[in-house]
Motif scaffolding. Structure first.
Motif, PDB file in Angstrom:
ATOM      1  N   UNK A   1       0.812  -1.209   0.000  1.00 25.49           N
ATOM      2  CA  UNK A   1       0.000   0.000   0.000  1.00 25.49           C
ATOM      3  C   UNK A   1       0.847   1.262   0.000  1.00 25.49           C
ATOM      4  N   UNK A   2       1.883   1.290   0.827  1.00 25.13           N
ATOM      5  CA  UNK A   2       2.765   2.464   0.867  1.00 25.13           C
ATOM      6  C   UNK A   2       3.420   2.713  -0.475  1.00 25.13           C
ATOM      7  N   UNK A   3       3.878   1.639  -1.120  1.00 24.47           N
ATOM      8  CA  UNK A   3       4.535   1.794  -2.419  1.00 24.47           C
ATOM      9  C   UNK A   3       3.559   2.308  -3.470  1.00 24.47           C
ATOM     10  N   UNK A   4       2.342   1.737  -3.494  1.00 24.85           N
ATOM     11  CA  UNK A   4       1.365   2.156  -4.508  1.00 24.85           C
ATOM     12  C   UNK A   4       0.926   3.606  -4.287  1.00 24.85           C
TER      13      UNK A   4
ATOM     14  N   UNK B   1      12.275   1.562  -7.324  1.00 26.00           N
ATOM     15  CA  UNK B   1      13.070   1.811  -8.543  1.00 26.00           C
ATOM     16  C   UNK B   1      12.302   2.743  -9.470  1.00 26.00           C
ATOM     17  N   UNK B   2      11.020   2.443  -9.677  1.00 25.63           N
ATOM     18  CA  UNK B   2      10.191   3.271 -10.560  1.00 25.63           C
ATOM     19  C   UNK B   2      10.059   4.691 -10.006  1.00 25.63           C
ATOM     20  N   UNK B   3       9.830   4.779  -8.686  1.00 26.28           N
ATOM     21  CA  UNK B   3       9.641   6.092  -8.054  1.00 26.28           C
ATOM     22  C   UNK B   3      10.856   6.996  -8.255  1.00 26.28           C
ATOM     23  N   UNK B   4      12.018   6.470  -7.941  1.00 28.57           N
ATOM     24  CA  UNK B   4      13.206   7.322  -8.026  1.00 28.57           C
ATOM     25  C   UNK B   4      13.656   7.523  -9.471  1.00 28.57           C
ATOM     26  N   UNK B   5      13.414   6.529 -10.348  1.00 27.39           N
ATOM     27  CA  UNK B   5      13.751   6.725 -11.757  1.00 27.39           C
ATOM     28  C   UNK B   5      12.937   7.876 -12.331  1.00 27.39           C
TER      29      UNK B   5
ATOM     30  N   UNK C   1       6.014   4.913   5.097  1.00 30.92           N
ATOM     31  CA  UNK C   1       4.928   4.000   5.484  1.00 30.92           C
ATOM     32  C   UNK C   1       5.294   2.558   5.109  1.00 30.92           C
ATOM     33  N   UNK C   2       5.832   2.378   3.898  1.00 38.22           N
ATOM     34  CA  UNK C   2       6.239   1.036   3.467  1.00 38.22           C
ATOM     35  C   UNK C   2       7.390   0.505   4.317  1.00 38.22           C
ATOM     36  N   UNK C   3       8.342   1.392   4.651  1.00 34.93           N
ATOM     37  CA  UNK C   3       9.510   0.961   5.420  1.00 34.93           C
ATOM     38  C   UNK C   3       9.098   0.504   6.828  1.00 34.93           C
ATOM     39  N   UNK C   4       8.099   1.154   7.396  1.00 40.64           N
ATOM     40  CA  UNK C   4       7.592   0.695   8.704  1.00 40.64           C
ATOM     41  C   UNK C   4       7.094  -0.743   8.596  1.00 40.64           C
TER      42      UNK C   4
ATOM     43  N   UNK D   1       1.382   7.562  -6.645  1.00 41.79           N
ATOM     44  CA  UNK D   1       0.391   8.565  -7.018  1.00 41.79           C
ATOM     45  C   UNK D   1       0.786   9.985  -6.658  1.00 41.79           C
ATOM     46  N   UNK D   2       1.970  10.188  -6.094  1.00 40.53           N
ATOM     47  CA  UNK D   2       2.360  11.529  -5.625  1.00 40.53           C
ATOM     48  C   UNK D   2       3.087  12.318  -6.713  1.00 40.53           C
ATOM     49  N   UNK D   3       2.922  13.637  -6.648  1.00 39.97           N
ATOM     50  CA  UNK D   3       3.630  14.526  -7.577  1.00 39.97           C
ATOM     51  C   UNK D   3       4.519  15.507  -6.827  1.00 39.97           C
ATOM     52  N   UNK D   4       4.858  15.159  -5.612  1.00 38.71           N
ATOM     53  CA  UNK D   4       5.734  16.002  -4.788  1.00 38.71           C
ATOM     54  C   UNK D   4       6.758  15.084  -4.132  1.00 38.71           C
ATOM     55  N   UNK D   5       8.027  15.486  -4.155  1.00 37.01           N
ATOM     56  CA  UNK D   5       9.100  14.618  -3.663  1.00 37.01           C
ATOM     57  C   UNK D   5       8.923  14.282  -2.189  1.00 37.01           C
ATOM     58  N   UNK D   6       8.612  15.281  -1.350  1.00 31.83           N
ATOM     59  CA  UNK D   6       8.495  15.012   0.085  1.00 31.83           C
ATOM     60  C   UNK D   6       7.326  14.085   0.397  1.00 31.83           C
ATOM     61  N   UNK D   7       6.210  14.269  -0.285  1.00 30.66           N
ATOM     62  CA  UNK D   7       5.067  13.371  -0.041  1.00 30.66           C
ATOM     63  C   UNK D   7       5.365  11.965  -0.549  1.00 30.66           C
TER      64      UNK D   7
END
Length: 498
Positions: free
Chosen positions: A292-295, A426-430, A312-315, A299-305
């Motif tokens: 859920x955290x990854x998905x 990988x997708x997020x940071x790419x 959330x995923x890391x927890x 959907x975010x368009x801001x780096x901090x969010x």
């Protein structure tokens, strides 16, 4: 002097916070030096404590000389000694990095900001070293209240995010306090060592199970464990950068530490794994957190969010590892507390550097940043590699232990969830690096700058040097994984874990 290290870890920054508060009224320019002094004392004392614990074994320290259960006892073993050192050093380095942002963004709130900052760190350090369940609640509230205020100092939607955090955080703290109340009713003690001894004959009782469940729910709300994470994305996403790079790396990690402390030192793993029978349920919740955290991060368009949802995923990684019920997974969970604190610190500090120069962290603000801020982006890339889990960064090794623990437990869902979350990272940071590398400053795409050299607009050196130190720390931690596991983590893994 060294025998007073346990007290200095908490009292040093606490006194500094009081002095900073006074200096904020009389001499604001003294606030930063006093805050640095307080956190410097805590960092030196916690490092000395870690060396003492590794050399001579666990330490018990009675505040004021009062014996337990009436007096407050600090009990330090390998686990909380290393977490205390981690908290104090991350807070100190972040304070060095943040002071310019505080000066420019909050010129009329310097005293309150530094006071709240040092008090928040004091609360976290107190939670880590205390051996008293009620004292832990008091320190948890000190940390939470100062955290709400630090977030609320920001502009825009930060005050509303802080209010939401306050409501949910208060509910979580109430659950924890209620659970501690149940424990006191059935044992008459709040000292953790006494509780472990007095609770042993009560295993199997409904009151004990209820106390454990209520305490656990409170801790899960405080650490933003899915689906109780609703406060975290807005709180860390809208928080001022100096507060976000303090709270995001440390708050959830300290709460995961508290959960593991309660599991192994108060209720014991025998009770939790063989009588409560919640392990499968909790591990599947952890899988939901990872997926859920990854998905939601996608959907975010801001780096901090985006980074907040990764937290959330890391927890989920850490909670799942702690509940898989074997030594490998617990080793991975504890190792990930350390690694994830530094990884999250690195990426949030990089986001703070970007905000300092671009006044925003929306994806549109990242265009052309590899040319304008190459050092900041290099550090962000190092943090991204660690979050993804690429060797030899530290993130790889803790994930390796967690996956091995999942395989040993035969929990393929946990293994699949962790791998899925890492691939989504990988997708997020790419996506972030594609925007920062290929999209030019003039909002075209794929053509780079239209001509002429691009002037560097790097973050100030006072921010850049701590960021570089954090990025190098990711490699250093990765290379030090062997000694860290052998000397620090394995000695504290309970024998009851298979």
């Amino acid at each position: 002097m060294s025998e007073q290290f346990p007290a200095l870890v908490v009292i040093g920054p606490l006194l500094a916070a009081l002095m900073v508060s006074v200096a904020g009224w009389l001499r604001p320019r003294l606030c930063l030096p006093l805050a640095l002094l307080g956190l410097g004392i805590a960092a030196a004392a916690s490092t000395g404590l870690l060396a003492q614990v590794l050399a001579h074994g666990p330490i018990s320290y009675r505040l004021g000389g009062w014996p337990p259960p009436w007096g407050i006892v600090y009990h330090l073993d390998n686990l909380n000694a290393v977490v205390a050192a981690l908290v104090s050093w991350v807070a100190l380095v972040n304070l060095v990095a943040a002071h310019r942002a505080v000066l420019t963004d909050y010129p009329d709130k310097i005293g309150p900001f530094y006071t709240l900052y040092v008090l928040a760190v004091t609360g976290m350090l107190g939670m880590v070293v205390t051996g008293d369940a009620f004292n832990l609640y008091v320190l948890l509230e000190i940390t939470s209240l100062t955290g709400y205020a630090l977030i609320g100092l920001g502009g825009g939607r930060a005050p509303l995010a802080s209010l939401n955090y306050l409501f949910l955080g208060t509910i979580g703290a109430s659950f924890y306090l209620l659970g501690v109340g149940y424990l006191y009713i059935v044992t008459g003690s709040l000292n953790m060592a006494d509780l472990a001894r007095l609770l042993a004959p009560l295993h199997g009782s409904l009151a004990l199970t209820a106390a454990f469940a209520i305490t656990l729910v409170g801790l899960w709300m405080k650490m933003a464990f899915f689906p109780l994470h609703a406060w975290l994305p807005n709180a860390y996403g809208f928080a001022p950068s100096p507060a976000a790079s303090l709270l995001a790396p440390l708050m959830t990690k300290v709460m995961v530490y508290v959960m593991i402390r309660v599991m192994i030192s108060v209720f014991t793993v025998e009770f939790i794994l063989r009588e409560v029978l919640l392990s499968q349920f909790v591990v599947w919740l952890a899988v939901a957190a990872m997926v859920g955290g990854a998905l939601m991060a996608l959907g975010q368009r801001d780096l901090k969010r985006m980074l907040a949802y990764i937290v959330v995923a890391e927890v989920g990684y850490m909670v799942g590892g702690a509940w898989l019920g074997n030594r490998l997974a617990m080793t991975g969970a504890i190792l990930h507390i350390i690694n994830d604190a530094v990884m999250t610190f690195c990426v949030f500090l990089a986001a703070g550097c970007i905000f300092q120069k671009r006044r925003g962290t929306a994806f549109e603000d990242l265009q052309g940043l590899f040319k304008k801020m190459p050092w900041t982006m290099a550090a962000l890339a190092a943090g991204a590699l660690a979050v993804i889990g690429v060797p030899p960064t530290c993130g790889f090794f803790s994930k390796w232990y967690l996956i091995r623990g999942g395989l040993e437990a035969g929990h393929w869902g946990f293994v699949a969830g962790l791998i899925f979350s890492s691939l989504v990272n990988v997708v997020l940071f790419f996506r972030v690096f594609e925007i920062a590398f290929f999209e030019p400053l003039d909002h075209g795409h794929g053509h780079g700058e239209t001509g002429g050299a691009v002037a560097l607009t790097e973050a100030p050196l006072s921010m850049l040097l701590p960021l570089m130190a954090a990025a190098l720390g990711l490699l250093a931690l990765g290379l030090a994984t062997g000694p860290l596991v052998e000397r620090v983590i394995l000695p504290i893994i309970p024998a009851g874990l298979g």
